[in-house]
Scaffold this motif. Structure first.
Motif, PDB file in Angstrom:
ATOM      1  N   TYR A   1     -11.967   8.527   7.030  1.00  0.00           N
ATOM      2  CA  TYR A   1     -12.972   8.705   8.092  1.00  0.00           C
ATOM      3  C   TYR A   1     -12.699   7.813   9.315  1.00  0.00           C
ATOM      4  O   TYR A   1     -13.563   7.070   9.771  1.00  0.00           O
ATOM      5  CB  TYR A   1     -14.398   8.486   7.548  1.00  0.00           C
ATOM      6  CG  TYR A   1     -14.685   7.154   6.892  1.00  0.00           C
ATOM      7  CD1 TYR A   1     -15.367   6.153   7.564  1.00  0.00           C
ATOM      8  CD2 TYR A   1     -14.286   6.895   5.585  1.00  0.00           C
ATOM      9  CE1 TYR A   1     -15.641   4.942   6.960  1.00  0.00           C
ATOM     10  CE2 TYR A   1     -14.550   5.685   4.968  1.00  0.00           C
ATOM     11  CZ  TYR A   1     -15.223   4.713   5.662  1.00  0.00           C
ATOM     12  OH  TYR A   1     -15.506   3.502   5.070  1.00  0.00           O
TER      13      TYR A   1
ATOM     14  N   GLN B   1      -9.520   3.695   2.785  1.00  0.00           N
ATOM     15  CA  GLN B   1     -10.392   4.866   3.001  1.00  0.00           C
ATOM     16  C   GLN B   1     -10.842   4.969   4.453  1.00  0.00           C
ATOM     17  O   GLN B   1     -10.973   6.065   4.997  1.00  0.00           O
ATOM     18  CB  GLN B   1     -11.629   4.769   2.109  1.00  0.00           C
ATOM     19  CG  GLN B   1     -11.326   4.821   0.632  1.00  0.00           C
ATOM     20  CD  GLN B   1     -12.577   4.610  -0.225  1.00  0.00           C
ATOM     21  OE1 GLN B   1     -13.619   5.203   0.006  1.00  0.00           O
ATOM     22  NE2 GLN B   1     -12.462   3.756  -1.225  1.00  0.00           N
TER      23      GLN B   1
ATOM     24  N   ASP C   1       0.846  -1.199   0.000  1.00  0.00           N
ATOM     25  CA  ASP C   1       0.000   0.000   0.000  1.00  0.00           C
ATOM     26  C   ASP C   1       0.876   1.241   0.000  1.00  0.00           C
ATOM     27  O   ASP C   1       1.918   1.278   0.647  1.00  0.00           O
ATOM     28  CB  ASP C   1      -0.953   0.024   1.202  1.00  0.00           C
ATOM     29  CG  ASP C   1      -2.186   0.870   0.907  1.00  0.00           C
ATOM     30  OD1 ASP C   1      -3.302   0.320   0.950  1.00  0.00           O
ATOM     31  OD2 ASP C   1      -2.035   2.073   0.615  1.00  0.00           O
TER      32      ASP C   1
ATOM     33  N   ALA D   1       2.569   0.207  -5.789  1.00  0.00           N
ATOM     34  CA  ALA D   1       2.778  -0.946  -6.673  1.00  0.00           C
ATOM     35  C   ALA D   1       2.868  -0.377  -8.080  1.00  0.00           C
ATOM     36  O   ALA D   1       1.910   0.184  -8.597  1.00  0.00           O
ATOM     37  CB  ALA D   1       1.617  -1.920  -6.549  1.00  0.00           C
TER      38      ALA D   1
HETATM   39  P1  FAD Z   1      -9.895   1.248  -0.137  1.00  0.00           P
HETATM   40  O1  FAD Z   1     -10.433   1.416   1.211  1.00  0.00           O
HETATM   41  O2  FAD Z   1     -10.027   2.392  -1.103  1.00  0.00           O
HETATM   42  O3  FAD Z   1      -8.359   0.825  -0.037  1.00  0.00           O
HETATM   43  C1  FAD Z   1      -7.593   0.675  -1.206  1.00  0.00           C
HETATM   44  C2  FAD Z   1      -6.120   0.830  -0.852  1.00  0.00           C
HETATM   45  O4  FAD Z   1      -5.344   0.536  -2.017  1.00  0.00           O
HETATM   46  C3  FAD Z   1      -5.746   2.252  -0.456  1.00  0.00           C
HETATM   47  O5  FAD Z   1      -5.139   2.238   0.819  1.00  0.00           O
HETATM   48  C4  FAD Z   1      -4.772   2.718  -1.556  1.00  0.00           C
HETATM   49  O6  FAD Z   1      -3.718   3.539  -1.057  1.00  0.00           O
HETATM   50  C5  FAD Z   1      -4.219   1.389  -2.050  1.00  0.00           C
HETATM   51  N1  FAD Z   1      -3.722   1.427  -3.430  1.00  0.00           N
HETATM   52  C6  FAD Z   1      -4.404   1.636  -4.568  1.00  0.00           C
HETATM   53  N2  FAD Z   1      -3.602   1.549  -5.634  1.00  0.00           N
HETATM   54  C7  FAD Z   1      -2.372   1.266  -5.156  1.00  0.00           C
HETATM   55  C8  FAD Z   1      -1.101   1.058  -5.761  1.00  0.00           C
HETATM   56  N3  FAD Z   1      -0.931   1.082  -7.099  1.00  0.00           N
HETATM   57  N4  FAD Z   1      -0.047   0.814  -4.969  1.00  0.00           N
HETATM   58  C9  FAD Z   1      -0.176   0.769  -3.603  1.00  0.00           C
HETATM   59  N5  FAD Z   1      -1.357   0.964  -2.972  1.00  0.00           N
HETATM   60  C10 FAD Z   1      -2.437   1.205  -3.746  1.00  0.00           C
HETATM   61  N6  FAD Z   1     -18.790   1.783   3.052  1.00  0.00           N
HETATM   62  C11 FAD Z   1     -19.682   1.061   3.776  1.00  0.00           C
HETATM   63  O7  FAD Z   1     -19.832  -0.128   3.561  1.00  0.00           O
HETATM   64  N7  FAD Z   1     -20.392   1.667   4.804  1.00  0.00           N
HETATM   65  C12 FAD Z   1     -20.237   2.996   5.121  1.00  0.00           C
HETATM   66  O8  FAD Z   1     -20.910   3.509   6.022  1.00  0.00           O
HETATM   67  C13 FAD Z   1     -19.291   3.757   4.371  1.00  0.00           C
HETATM   68  N8  FAD Z   1     -19.062   5.069   4.665  1.00  0.00           N
HETATM   69  C14 FAD Z   1     -18.138   5.772   3.943  1.00  0.00           C
HETATM   70  C15 FAD Z   1     -17.881   7.110   4.271  1.00  0.00           C
HETATM   71  C16 FAD Z   1     -16.957   7.853   3.561  1.00  0.00           C
HETATM   72  C17 FAD Z   1     -16.671   9.280   3.950  1.00  0.00           C
HETATM   73  C18 FAD Z   1     -16.260   7.239   2.475  1.00  0.00           C
HETATM   74  C19 FAD Z   1     -15.230   8.011   1.696  1.00  0.00           C
HETATM   75  C20 FAD Z   1     -16.504   5.909   2.144  1.00  0.00           C
HETATM   76  C21 FAD Z   1     -17.440   5.166   2.865  1.00  0.00           C
HETATM   77  N9  FAD Z   1     -17.708   3.827   2.555  1.00  0.00           N
HETATM   78  C22 FAD Z   1     -18.588   3.107   3.309  1.00  0.00           C
HETATM   79  C23 FAD Z   1     -17.044   3.147   1.418  1.00  0.00           C
HETATM   80  C24 FAD Z   1     -15.918   2.248   1.928  1.00  0.00           C
HETATM   81  O9  FAD Z   1     -14.966   3.016   2.656  1.00  0.00           O
HETATM   82  C25 FAD Z   1     -15.270   1.563   0.739  1.00  0.00           C
HETATM   83  O10 FAD Z   1     -16.237   0.745   0.132  1.00  0.00           O
HETATM   84  C26 FAD Z   1     -14.098   0.700   1.205  1.00  0.00           C
HETATM   85  O11 FAD Z   1     -13.089   1.481   1.808  1.00  0.00           O
HETATM   86  C27 FAD Z   1     -13.516  -0.050   0.016  1.00  0.00           C
HETATM   87  O12 FAD Z   1     -12.487  -0.838   0.515  1.00  0.00           O
HETATM   88  P2  FAD Z   1     -11.303  -1.329  -0.432  1.00  0.00           P
HETATM   89  O13 FAD Z   1     -10.417  -2.139   0.443  1.00  0.00           O
HETATM   90  O14 FAD Z   1     -11.876  -1.897  -1.674  1.00  0.00           O
HETATM   91  O15 FAD Z   1     -10.547   0.013  -0.916  1.00  0.00           O
END
Ligand code: FAD
Length: 354
Positions: A61, A56, A48, A101
């Protein structure tokens, strides 16, 4: 510093590693994937660009309550991250943080070799992209000639604290990152100045109080001012130029500027991994969440399919099915037996509870 990894191991930058599954993205979905893969004896390395896990939830948050995680009626973004870190502990994942990455290569034996911007390489038969909305990239100060100093004396992250030992540092920003680094680098640095455009900070109140105490002791200089320019030559900074209504323009001598103006999300290098994309999302099937490229899976916010919902809950489901698909590729010829954690002593042994 706070151990955001809960004791989990960090990889060493620049080293070569081999594992079963490379996970790009340590957001909630990437973290839960470690659990589902771990139950099937598949070891994981996570990459990461952020300096902590949680994606996120931890970055955007951490203190907001989430209400739709099954069986957790209310949990903050940071608590959810901490619980996931606790849950995956038995599987000893290795974290490569603070690095993008960057490039992907398919080796002649069919395995993937992922390279990060710090020269770390990880080789595995499976790549799982859990990159969410993309990589977090820093918002930069709007200053002419900034590029000439970037990576030399202007920084947006702290990769090695020692780099700032005995240096005159200026930290710009008013959020948690800016204040955390003021508190952590001040004991090392020769001098520490914090610049923020108003005397009101978004950072956690206890960090603000500690910073103000250091200012009162004369250990940190606080400038309520606008950052307007840089002075120096050949990428070496000699001062930052500030401006206020009363004082006009003035210089603060320094060798290093650390700017923490928040982060935005961009798809980044994954766009060059040779995958089919649909509006910056990765189309997958809904049986295994595999991409157009066999052996590469995409789960969580980064993928798309009919009916997709960008919810953590959906990402967790995708991780479970992805793990089944990944097993078949990583362990060809081995039988996959479906087991419950409640009743399988085999699974309980892996979890360290049998
Ligand atoms: P992410 O949390 O986006 O994590 C992806 C990670 O990949 C990041 O840390 C990023 O740095 C890393 N990354 C990407 N590309 C690369 C690369 N090339 N090299 C290295 N690292 C990389 N969802 C709910 O279910 N309920 C809620 O109540 C809710 N509330 C929310 C409130 C807010 C304000 C926001 C912004 C979102 C909310 N969400 C909620 C949505 C939820 O946060 C996302 O669905 C969730 O974080 C997705 O998880 P993920 O692991 O797919 O991706």
């Amino acid at each position: 510093m706070q151990d955001h990894l809960h004791g989990a191991a960090r990889g060493e930058a620049g080293q070569a590693y081999e594992t079963d599954v490379i996970i790009v993205g340590a957001g909630p979905v990437g973290l839960f994937a470690v659990f589902e893969l771990g139950l099937l004896d598949l070891r994981c390395h996570l990459v990461d660009v952020l300096d902590r896990p949680g994606g996120q939830c931890a970055e955007l948050y951490p203190e907001k309550p989430i209400y739709d995680i099954p069986a957790l009626p209310i949990v903050t973004g940071q608590e959810l991250t901490d619980r996931l870190m606790e849950q995956i502990k038995p599987f000893s994942p290795i974290f490569h943080l603070n690095q993008m990455a960057d490039a992907l290569e398919r080796l002649p034996d069919g395995k993937f070799k992922l390279r990060t911007e710090l020269g770390t390489t990880i080789t595995a038969p499976i790549l799982c992209i859990a990159a969410g909305g993309g990589s977090f990239v820093p918002r930069k100060p709007k200053i002419e000639g900034l590029e000439a100093f970037e990576g030399k004396s202007v920084h947006y992250a702290v990769r090695k604290m020692d780099r700032f030992k005995d240096r005159d540092i200026v930290i710009a920003g008013g959020g948690d990152s800016a204040l955390d680094w003021v508190l952590n680098l001040q004991p090392l640095a020769k001098s520490t100045t914090l610049i923020h455009r108003r005397d009101d900070f978004r950072a956690a109140p206890h960090s603000v109080a500690k910073m103000r105490a250091l200012v009162a002791e004369g250990k940190v200089r606080l400038e309520i001012s606008d950052l307007k320019g840089l002075a120096g030559a050949d990428g070496a900074l000699s001062a930052v130029v500030c401006e206020t209504k009363d004082k006009g323009r003035y210089e603060i001598p320094c060798n290093e500027l650390l700017a923490f103006y928040g982060l935005t999300m961009k798809l980044g290098p994954i766009a060059n991994f040779g995958l089919n994309l649909n509006e910056n999302l990765i189309p997958v099937d809904t049986q295994k969440f595999e991409t157009s490229e066999p052996g590469i899976f995409a789960i969580g916010d980064i993928n798309t399919y009919p009916g997709k919902l960008k919810l953590i809950l959906c990402g967790f489901h995708e991780a479970a099915l992805m793990a089944q698909g990944a097993f078949k590729i990583a362990r060809p010829g081995e039988r996959l037996v479906f087991l419950y954690t409640t009743s399988s002593t085999d699974l309980q042994k892996k979890l360290g509870v049998a």
